[in-house]
Design a protein around this motif. Sequence first.
Motif, PDB file in Angstrom:
ATOM      1  N   PHE A   1       0.835  -1.193   0.000  1.00 18.42           N
ATOM      2  CA  PHE A   1       0.000   0.000   0.000  1.00 18.42           C
ATOM      3  C   PHE A   1       0.874   1.248   0.000  1.00 18.42           C
ATOM      4  N   ILE A   2       0.627   2.146  -0.950  1.00 13.17           N
ATOM      5  CA  ILE A   2       1.290   3.452  -0.922  1.00 13.17           C
ATOM      6  C   ILE A   2       0.452   4.333  -0.005  1.00 13.17           C
ATOM      7  N   VAL A   3       1.047   4.787   1.077  1.00 11.96           N
ATOM      8  CA  VAL A   3       0.323   5.583   2.072  1.00 11.96           C
ATOM      9  C   VAL A   3      -0.174   6.875   1.425  1.00 11.96           C
ATOM     10  N   GLY A   4      -1.474   7.069   1.462  1.00 13.84           N
ATOM     11  CA  GLY A   4      -2.090   8.230   0.833  1.00 13.84           C
ATOM     12  C   GLY A   4      -2.472   8.002  -0.615  1.00 13.84           C
ATOM     13  N   GLY A   5      -2.158   6.814  -1.157  1.00 21.37           N
ATOM     14  CA  GLY A   5      -2.455   6.534  -2.559  1.00 21.37           C
ATOM     15  C   GLY A   5      -1.701   7.488  -3.463  1.00 21.37           C
ATOM     16  N   SER A   6      -2.382   8.092  -4.424  1.00 23.64           N
ATOM     17  CA  SER A   6      -1.729   9.015  -5.358  1.00 23.64           C
ATOM     18  C   SER A   6      -1.327  10.333  -4.684  1.00 23.64           C
ATOM     19  N   GLU A   7      -1.875  10.596  -3.502  1.00 25.08           N
ATOM     20  CA  GLU A   7      -1.518  11.823  -2.761  1.00 25.08           C
ATOM     21  C   GLU A   7      -0.157  11.721  -2.076  1.00 25.08           C
ATOM     22  N   ASN A   8       0.310  10.507  -1.866  1.00 21.46           N
ATOM     23  CA  ASN A   8       1.558  10.252  -1.139  1.00 21.46           C
ATOM     24  C   ASN A   8       1.481  10.793   0.295  1.00 21.46           C
TER      25      ASN A   8
ATOM     26  N   GLY B   1      -1.615  18.101   5.282  1.00 16.57           N
ATOM     27  CA  GLY B   1      -2.984  18.488   4.965  1.00 16.57           C
ATOM     28  C   GLY B   1      -3.888  17.384   4.463  1.00 16.57           C
ATOM     29  N   PHE B   2      -3.378  16.193   4.233  1.00 15.01           N
ATOM     30  CA  PHE B   2      -4.196  15.071   3.767  1.00 15.01           C
ATOM     31  C   PHE B   2      -4.659  14.271   4.985  1.00 15.01           C
ATOM     32  N   ASN B   3      -5.882  13.775   4.990  1.00 18.82           N
ATOM     33  CA  ASN B   3      -6.406  13.035   6.140  1.00 18.82           C
ATOM     34  C   ASN B   3      -6.049  11.551   6.014  1.00 18.82           C
ATOM     35  N   TYR B   4      -4.984  11.147   6.692  1.00 21.94           N
ATOM     36  CA  TYR B   4      -4.507   9.767   6.608  1.00 21.94           C
ATOM     37  C   TYR B   4      -5.337   8.805   7.447  1.00 21.94           C
ATOM     38  N   MET B   5      -6.041   9.300   8.437  1.00 22.42           N
ATOM     39  CA  MET B   5      -6.947   8.423   9.201  1.00 22.42           C
ATOM     40  C   MET B   5      -8.061   7.926   8.276  1.00 22.42           C
ATOM     41  N   ASP B   6      -8.607   8.827   7.457  1.00 23.83           N
ATOM     42  CA  ASP B   6      -9.620   8.415   6.475  1.00 23.83           C
ATOM     43  C   ASP B   6      -9.026   7.461   5.450  1.00 23.83           C
ATOM     44  N   TRP B   7      -7.811   7.731   5.015  1.00 20.43           N
ATOM     45  CA  TRP B   7      -7.163   6.851   4.051  1.00 20.43           C
ATOM     46  C   TRP B   7      -7.038   5.435   4.615  1.00 20.43           C
ATOM     47  N   ALA B   8      -6.570   5.317   5.854  1.00 17.06           N
ATOM     48  CA  ALA B   8      -6.400   3.999   6.472  1.00 17.06           C
ATOM     49  C   ALA B   8      -7.742   3.287   6.622  1.00 17.06           C
TER      50      ALA B   8
ATOM     51  N   ASN C   1      17.422  24.759  -1.155  1.00 18.88           N
ATOM     52  CA  ASN C   1      17.377  26.183  -0.826  1.00 18.88           C
ATOM     53  C   ASN C   1      16.543  26.479   0.425  1.00 18.88           C
ATOM     54  N   GLY C   2      16.031  25.439   1.084  1.00 11.59           N
ATOM     55  CA  GLY C   2      15.317  25.655   2.338  1.00 11.59           C
ATOM     56  C   GLY C   2      13.831  25.904   2.196  1.00 11.59           C
ATOM     57  N   THR C   3      13.318  25.911   0.980  1.00 11.16           N
ATOM     58  CA  THR C   3      11.878  26.077   0.810  1.00 11.16           C
ATOM     59  C   THR C   3      11.219  24.695   0.801  1.00 11.16           C
ATOM     60  N   GLY C   4       9.945  24.661   1.001  1.00 10.02           N
ATOM     61  CA  GLY C   4       9.245  23.379   1.052  1.00 10.02           C
ATOM     62  C   GLY C   4       9.285  22.812   2.453  1.00 10.02           C
ATOM     63  N   PHE C   5       8.584  21.734   2.631  1.00 10.13           N
ATOM     64  CA  PHE C   5       8.477  21.126   3.959  1.00 10.13           C
ATOM     65  C   PHE C   5       9.018  19.711   3.936  1.00 10.13           C
ATOM     66  N   PRO C   6      10.051  19.441   4.726  1.00 15.52           N
ATOM     67  CA  PRO C   6      10.529  18.057   4.808  1.00 15.52           C
ATOM     68  C   PRO C   6       9.549  17.210   5.623  1.00 15.52           C
ATOM     69  N   HIS C   7       9.523  15.924   5.340  1.00 14.45           N
ATOM     70  CA  HIS C   7       8.672  14.991   6.082  1.00 14.45           C
ATOM     71  C   HIS C   7       9.513  13.823   6.565  1.00 14.45           C
TER      72      HIS C   7
ATOM     73  N   HIS D   1       3.325  18.848  11.912  1.00 12.30           N
ATOM     74  CA  HIS D   1       2.658  18.182  10.791  1.00 12.30           C
ATOM     75  C   HIS D   1       1.681  17.130  11.300  1.00 12.30           C
ATOM     76  N   CYS D   2       2.064  16.458  12.350  1.00 12.38           N
ATOM     77  CA  CYS D   2       1.197  15.444  12.964  1.00 12.38           C
ATOM     78  C   CYS D   2      -0.002  16.102  13.653  1.00 12.38           C
ATOM     79  N   LYS D   3       0.266  17.142  14.425  1.00 15.37           N
ATOM     80  CA  LYS D   3      -0.783  17.784  15.226  1.00 15.37           C
ATOM     81  C   LYS D   3      -1.798  18.551  14.397  1.00 15.37           C
ATOM     82  N   THR D   4      -1.329  19.348  13.456  1.00 13.64           N
ATOM     83  CA  THR D   4      -2.256  20.228  12.735  1.00 13.64           C
ATOM     84  C   THR D   4      -2.456  19.848  11.272  1.00 13.64           C
ATOM     85  N   GLY D   5      -1.607  18.995  10.740  1.00 13.85           N
ATOM     86  CA  GLY D   5      -1.699  18.671   9.320  1.00 13.85           C
ATOM     87  C   GLY D   5      -2.262  17.301   9.014  1.00 13.85           C
ATOM     88  N   ASN D   6      -2.833  16.633  10.020  1.00 13.43           N
ATOM     89  CA  ASN D   6      -3.432  15.300   9.841  1.00 13.43           C
ATOM     90  C   ASN D   6      -2.450  14.249   9.345  1.00 13.43           C
TER      91      ASN D   6
END
Length: 174
Positions: free
Chosen positions: A56-63, A67-74, A96-102, A156-161
Amino acid sequence: MAFANGQVFLLLAVLFSSMFAIGLANYDFNWGPTTWNKTNFPYSHPPNATQTSNRFIVGGSENWHYGFNYMDWARNNGPFFVNDTLVFKYDPPNVNGTGFPHSVYLFSNYRSFIKCDLRRAKRIADPSQGTGEGFEFVLKKMQTYYFGCGEHKGIHCKTGNMKFAVMPLKHWHF
């Protein structure tokens, strides 16, 4: 309070008749180990005939992203089984420091998972491991696994689902 012989007989007759009626309620009843269970319990869909593990790719095509609801995905992609593989795919951190690492953390218990408390969590994938084919995690035991993103001290865990839990089931061999 004692029952008279007639009352005991009547009670047993009613009990037997009720059980017999319930047993006959399914008029299409067939004998045999694979035909009696018309609801296919405990599966909500037919079991995997080959009993192999799934990927299973976590999040499917969303990866794996903010901001994606992974509880619903699961919930929508279950049930998961022992030896299934979860693949976490996410963009690498920008130079360059932009974007969000996960990242991917495995929480030790429900309370840590709900609060996104990283003190008792184990980092199982860093920001660079989700690129390409992604980071793979095999569900080896029949236990609850709690996953979340630990970047930015758990924001990311607390506010980004970016968290979810799975409880893999054991394959039943019929």
